[in-house]
Design a protein around this motif. Sequence first.
Motif: not given
Length: 461
Positions: A216, A238, A252, A261, A273, A275, A350-351, A383, A389, A393
Amino acid sequence: MIESDYLIVGAGACGLAFADTLLSEAPNATITIVDERAAPGGHWVDAYDFVKTHQPASFYGVNSTQLGHDRIDETGLNAGFYDLASGAEIRTYFADVLERVLLASGRVRYIPESHYDFERRVLVTPEGETALRARKVVDTTYTAGPIPATHTPSYAIAPGVRHAPVNVLAGSEGEAAGYVIIGAGKTGADACVYLIQRGVDPDAITWIMPQDVWFYDRALYQPGDEHLDHLFELTAVQMEIAATAQTADEVLMRLEQSGTLMRIDPCVAPGAYRCATITRAEMGVMKRVKNIARLGRVQRIERDCIVLDRGEIPTGPDVLHVDCSAKAVRPRPPLPVFDGERITVQFVRTCQPPFCAAFIAMVEAHFEDEAKKNVLCAPVPSPERAIDWLSMTLQTAINTFAWMQEPVLANWLARSRLNGQRGLMRPSAALTPVQAEARKRMRAVTPAAVANLRKLVAESV
Ligand SMILES: Cc1cc2nc3c(=O)[nH]c(=O)nc-3n(C[C@H](O)[C@H](O)[C@H](O)COP(=O)(O)OP(=O)(O)OC[C@H]3O[C@@H](n4cnc5c(N)ncnc54)[C@H](O)[C@@H]3O)c2cc1C
């Protein structure tokens, strides 16, 4: 017997972030924090010397206390972006937070070097066993992964082979004529970048990559106003991609084209993936490693060859084999975050693990109904695979929508230093024309993005 309202198992970033927010949002709550380690900070206590956060320090740690300097780096591979925190800074930070914020409140007790036995509900310490009673047990260990320093590799190593965890690279034991880096995640990437920055010839490095990884772009995790137009624009893009792509692979590929990405080799489709967040300058250094072995996982290392799933490559006595195969986040099946007296801390966005832990504490402090709490804190998958991803998301978008309907949460999100998306939540009156236009597009396209991601994720199962 030790009694408190909350027992938090794990004094890593997530345990401390949970405690810190609970302390400020639930004014009478008493908390016991236990950890097997002798110091607070979790995996950071044993991290390799050249480790840094991969996102800006401004978003990391606990909500009450700034980490890092909140300034833009002028040199190095992070130039142009907000400062990262080193492992040493993080360890000092967590020790300070523990003393000055948590213990100083008089409502927190910290018991290091103690293992909590979840089955028997006892704390095992060097002095013996103690019963613990708490209204709620907060488990921050569910997704915590093994660490490079103590992780046991899954492959066999013949006697006489030079093999070590990534931690040795910073010392004299890390000197070698050649290096084999085992693992393609953030630790493997860090090891390659560190060696090349230290002057090692990239051709002296062989990188074992069981599968390629999507990275990322750190440009999209920046706190300052100067990055906000870019963040708004790319987030809108996105969502537009998520709404219109026909396949997961197309999502992707278009994310790559949009600048979200990155991958090492444009000819190889990454399977993972995780993160891992880097700058384009770091990617430029990583790409200097040309000896990449894509032959699956290492099965064993012999004195003169490495045996992988789909072939062998030569090695030798002067080569240091560096284990970077430990995963920081252990993928686990999602559990309800709130389940009676158990709170299982997991990703709810996420992340950003410490943000998630602090957010869960916020929900615990302000909501009563368990079903409602679980809707607000629906687990976001960990992840692991490239498709994650999309699934992360998707659930993040659903959760964020639910959060914004609750004024107490919306208010907190707009203020929380841990919220890496804080900039996106600015009131409309404070937006630049670029940001206002991007928000309009985001709002228009999000329902279609959620529907399409749901379909693409279901198709990939
Ligand atoms: C190199 C690196 C960089 C990272 N950078 C970022 C970043 O920039 N931003 C970000 O959001 N995330 C980042 N992460 C992700 C990071 O893993 C999390 O942010 C966070 O540190 C995880 O904390 P944790 O509390 O979940 O787990 P841990 O740090 O693993 O802590 C769990 C603790 O629980 C204790 N424990 C386990 N079982 C028991 C038991 N039964 N009894 C008592 N104690 C127990 C362990 O001793 C451990 O100390 C990074 C990770 C790595 C590896």
